[in-house]
Design a protein around this motif. Structure first.
Motif, short mmCIF file in Angstrom:
data_model
loop_
_atom_site.label_atom_id
_atom_site.label_comp_id
_atom_site.label_asym_id
_atom_site.label_seq_id
_atom_site.Cartn_x
_atom_site.Cartn_y
_atom_site.Cartn_z
N TYR A 1 27.24 9.92 9.79
CA TYR A 1 28.23 8.99 10.32
C TYR A 1 28.75 8.10 9.20
O TYR A 1 28.10 7.90 8.18
CB TYR A 1 27.66 8.14 11.46
N ILE A 2 29.96 7.59 9.43
CA ILE A 2 30.59 6.63 8.52
C ILE A 2 30.70 5.32 9.27
O ILE A 2 31.20 5.27 10.41
CB ILE A 2 31.98 7.11 8.07
N VAL A 3 30.23 4.26 8.65
CA VAL A 3 30.17 2.94 9.30
C VAL A 3 31.53 2.26 9.29
O VAL A 3 32.24 2.25 8.28
CB VAL A 3 29.14 2.04 8.57
N THR A 4 31.90 1.69 10.43
CA THR A 4 33.04 0.78 10.51
C THR A 4 32.49 -0.63 10.77
O THR A 4 32.57 -1.50 9.93
CB THR A 4 34.04 1.22 11.59
N GLY A 5 31.90 -0.84 11.92
CA GLY A 5 31.17 -2.07 12.18
C GLY A 5 32.02 -3.30 12.39
O GLY A 5 33.20 -3.22 12.73
N GLN A 6 31.41 -4.46 12.15
CA GLN A 6 32.03 -5.76 12.38
C GLN A 6 31.72 -6.69 11.22
O GLN A 6 30.81 -6.44 10.45
CB GLN A 6 31.50 -6.39 13.67
N LYS A 7 32.46 -7.80 11.17
CA LYS A 7 32.17 -8.85 10.19
C LYS A 7 31.31 -9.93 10.83
O LYS A 7 31.39 -10.19 12.02
CB LYS A 7 33.47 -9.47 9.66
N PHE A 8 30.48 -10.59 9.99
CA PHE A 8 29.55 -11.59 10.47
C PHE A 8 29.69 -12.88 9.66
O PHE A 8 30.04 -12.84 8.48
CB PHE A 8 28.11 -11.07 10.37
N PHE B 1 33.65 -7.71 4.62
CA PHE B 1 34.10 -6.37 4.98
C PHE B 1 33.49 -5.88 6.29
O PHE B 1 34.10 -5.10 7.00
CB PHE B 1 33.76 -5.37 3.86
N GLY B 2 32.30 -6.32 6.61
CA GLY B 2 31.67 -5.91 7.86
C GLY B 2 30.67 -4.78 7.68
O GLY B 2 30.38 -4.32 6.58
N GLY B 3 30.14 -4.32 8.81
CA GLY B 3 29.17 -3.25 8.79
C GLY B 3 28.31 -3.28 10.04
O GLY B 3 28.64 -3.91 11.04
N THR B 4 27.17 -2.59 9.99
CA THR B 4 26.23 -2.54 11.11
C THR B 4 24.83 -2.87 10.60
O THR B 4 23.97 -1.99 10.47
CB THR B 4 26.23 -1.14 11.77
N PRO B 5 24.57 -4.13 10.30
CA PRO B 5 23.30 -4.51 9.66
C PRO B 5 22.06 -4.25 10.50
O PRO B 5 20.96 -4.15 9.96
CB PRO B 5 23.47 -6.00 9.37
N HIS B 6 22.20 -4.14 11.82
CA HIS B 6 21.02 -3.90 12.65
C HIS B 6 20.41 -2.52 12.40
O HIS B 6 19.28 -2.26 12.81
CB HIS B 6 21.37 -4.07 14.13
N LEU B 7 21.13 -1.64 11.70
CA LEU B 7 20.60 -0.31 11.37
C LEU B 7 19.89 -0.29 10.02
O LEU B 7 19.25 0.71 9.68
CB LEU B 7 21.73 0.72 11.37
#
Length: 306
Positions: free
Chosen positions: A174-181, A256-262
Motif C-alpha cells: 500500500y501507499i500511504v496518503t493519511g492525514q496531517k497532525f 505532509f501527513g501520514g498514518t502514524p498509528h501503523l
C-alpha cells in the motif's frame, strides 16, 4: 507522567492462578480510554491534498521502479536496508507479476492498496485481498528509520492474532496518503506509543517472574503483592523511558501527513518520489463494498529503472 500515575492500581486488577494455567488479568481501562480519545481526535483532521516528493538526492540508496497505472504514473524508491522486501518486489516487477492487478482497497485519507493477483480478471462482485504468491516475507520493521509518512510504501499483511511475527504479504502493498497532525496530537501519539511499549514490557516481566508472583499471591499477603507490583512498575519505567517523536517524523506528520498509528507494526520498504498526484486520483475515487473502487483502477506495468 509515570506509569503509576497513568494506571494506578488498575494497571493490574488481580493476578489469578489455577492448576493448569497462569493468567495475568490486566485492567487497562484508563489507558484504553485515553487511547480512544487520541485515535478519535487523529481521524478528525483532513488529509493533505497534494505534497511535493522528497528530493531524490536526500533519499536512502535503493533502486527506483516506474509504475504505470490507468490514472497516471508513479515513481517508487525502494530502500536498500529492507533487502528481503526490496529483492522480492524487484523480482515480481521483472516477472510482470503486477501487470493488470487492481487497486482493490482504497480508503481516503488513509492509503491505497494493490498487489492481489486474483484481482486481474476479477468481476465486480469478487471480494479481493487474500491473494498472493503463496509465501510471506519476514518482517523488516525499522521504525523510526522508516515510518508511515505521506507517500510511504509498505507491505500489507494479516493481523497480529494470526500473524504475531508480523510477516508481510508476498505481493500486496500500500501507499500511504493519511492525514496531517498538530503538535498536541503528536504528543498524545508519542505518549500512547510509550504506554504500549510499557504494557508489553510489563507483561513479559510478569511472565518472567511467574514463580515469585505465584508465591506472593498464594501467601495472601496483599501488602507484599502491592509492593512487588510497584517494584515491577518501576523496573518497567526505567527500561522504557518516555521518548518524544524525533523531529523529522514530527515535521513530516505535521507538514505532509501520514498514518502514524501503523508505525512499528508494518514494514515500510520504500516511498513515492514522484506521482503523488496519481495516488491522489486513486484515493479520491468512488468506492463500494470492501473499499474497492467502483471503476477499476489498474497497474498497467512496472519497470525497474537502470
Amino acid at each position: 507522567m509515570t506509569i503509576s500515575a497513568a494506571f494506578t492500581k488498575e494497571f493490574i486488577q488481580k493476578v489469578r492462578f489455577d492448576k493448569r494455567l497462569f493468567r495475568l488479568n490486566f485492567c487497562r481501562k484508563n489507558c484504553y480510554i485515553n487511547m480512544r480519545k487520541i485515535i478519535y481526535t487523529l481521524i478528525m483532521f483532513m488529509a493533505m491534498a497534494t505534497a511535493t516528493a522528497q528530493n531524490p538526492s536526500q533519499l536512502p540508496a535503493g533502486p527506483v521502479v516506474d509504475v504505470k497505472t490507468s490514472l497516471g504514473y508513479i515513481k517508487i524508491k525502494l530502500y536498500d536496508d529492507t533487502p528481503k522486501h526490496r529483492d522480492n518486489f524487484l523480482k515480481l516487477v521483472k516477472d510482470g507479476y503486477y501487470n493488470g492487478v487492481l487497486f482493490h482497497r482504497v480508503i481516503k485519507d488513509f492509503m491505497v492498496q494493490t498487489g492481489d493477483p486474483e484481482s486481474v480478471n476479477a468481476d465486480s462482485t469478487k471480494m479481493l485481498g487474500s491473494g498472493g504468491p503463496g509465501y510471506q516475507i519476514d518482517a523488516e520493521i525499522l521504525y523510526p528509520t522508516h515510518y508511515h509518512k505521506y507517500g510511504a510504501l509498505a507491505a500489507a499483511r494479516t493481523g497480529d492474532n494470526m500473524n504475531p511475527e508480523r510477516k508481510s504479504s508476498g505481493s500486496q502493498f500500500y501507499i500511504v496518503t493519511g492525514q496531517k497532525f498538530d503538535d498536541h496530537q503528536l504528543d498524545g501519539l508519542a505518549y500512547r506509543q510509550t504506554m504500549e511499549k510499557r504494557q508489553a514490557y510489563f507483561r513479559e516481566l510478569c511472565k518472567k517472574n511467574e514463580v515469585k508472583i505465584r508465591e506472593i499471591v498464594n501467601s495472601g499477603n496483599k501488602e507484599a503483592e502491592e509492593a512487588y507490583r510497584m517494584e515491577l512498575i518501576k523496573e518497567t519505567e526505567a527500561a522504557v523511558p518516555e521518548a518524544p517523536l524525533p523531529d523529522n517524523i514530527r515535521n513530516d506528520y505535521k507538514n505532509f501527513g501520514g498514518t502514524p498509528h501503523l508505525d512499528g507494526t508494518y514494514t515500510v520498504f520504500g516511498e513515492v518520489i514522484s506521482g503523488m498526484d496519481t495516488v491522489e486520483k486513486i484515493q479520491n475515487s468512488a468506492t463500494g463494498r470492501g473499499d474497492r473502487p467502483k471503476e477499476d483502477i489498474r497497474i498497467i506495468s512496472m519497470k525497474v529503472e537502470k
